[in-house]
Scaffold this motif. Structure first.
Motif, mmCIF file in Angstrom:
data_model
loop_
_atom_site.group_PDB
_atom_site.id
_atom_site.type_symbol
_atom_site.label_atom_id
_atom_site.label_comp_id
_atom_site.label_asym_id
_atom_site.label_seq_id
_atom_site.Cartn_x
_atom_site.Cartn_y
_atom_site.Cartn_z
ATOM 1 N N PHE A 19 0.867 -0.916 -0.164
ATOM 2 C CA PHE A 19 -0.120 -0.159 -0.377
ATOM 3 C C PHE A 19 0.825 1.150 -0.264
ATOM 4 N N ILE A 20 1.786 1.198 0.550
ATOM 5 C CA ILE A 20 2.901 2.651 0.812
ATOM 6 C C ILE A 20 4.049 2.911 -0.276
ATOM 7 N N TYR A 21 3.788 1.588 -0.892
ATOM 8 C CA TYR A 21 5.202 1.919 -2.060
ATOM 9 C C TYR A 21 3.562 2.492 -3.079
ATOM 10 N N LEU A 22 2.498 1.208 -3.224
ATOM 11 C CA LEU A 22 1.978 1.851 -4.557
ATOM 12 C C LEU A 22 0.523 2.987 -4.237
ATOM 13 N N THR A 23 0.728 3.475 -3.132
ATOM 14 C CA THR A 23 -0.396 4.285 -3.162
ATOM 15 C C THR A 23 0.254 5.937 -2.543
ATOM 16 N N LEU A 24 1.240 5.587 -1.182
ATOM 17 C CA LEU A 24 1.255 6.500 -0.650
ATOM 18 C C LEU A 24 2.532 7.136 -1.549
ATOM 19 N N LEU A 25 3.230 6.583 -1.549
ATOM 20 C CA LEU A 25 5.111 7.018 -2.107
ATOM 21 C C LEU A 25 4.695 7.429 -3.631
#
Length: 118
Positions: A19-25
């Motif tokens: 989620f962090i890699y695909l959405t937040l970053l």
């Protein structure tokens, strides 16, 4: 040795990392590529990696120590996300969504650590 893929906490930590890699970053500005983005990435992938490494240890004490490190990474990630919100890199809704997943992982880690230390 333990199979990390059987642990719900690892599954949730992996989901959080994705989620962090695909959405937040992707929301970060290019200027943060080597600073806050890098730190957020490290905290994010450190979480499931510490669970995996702990599963490779022979004792419950060692496993719990790596889970403690994963918990520390979860706290670090939580703060990185707070900074992202406060710097207006992400909106309140995405921040809350991310924070909810982080808190779920933290609760699961704390529960497993307590079980191991009984």
């Amino acid at each position: 040795m333990r199979d990390y893929k059987k642990y719900e906490v690892w599954k949730k930590a992996h989901e959080l990392n994705m989620f962090i890699y695909l959405t937040l970053l992707p929301k970060f500005p290019k200027s943060e590529q080597f600073d806050l983005m890098s730190q957020t990435k490290r905290a994010s992938y450190s979480l499931p990696l510490n669970i995996v490494e702990g599963c490779g240890r022979n004792t419950e004490v060692d496993f719990a120590r790596f889970l403690d490190q994963a918990l520390g990474s979860a706290h670090e990630l939580e703060y990185c996300c707070l900074m992202c919100r406060d710097l207006s890199y992400v909106d309140e809704q995405l921040y809350q969504q991310t924070n909810t997943i982080i808190n779920e992982v933290k609760a699961m880690l704390i529960g497993l650590i307590k079980t191991l230390r009984k």
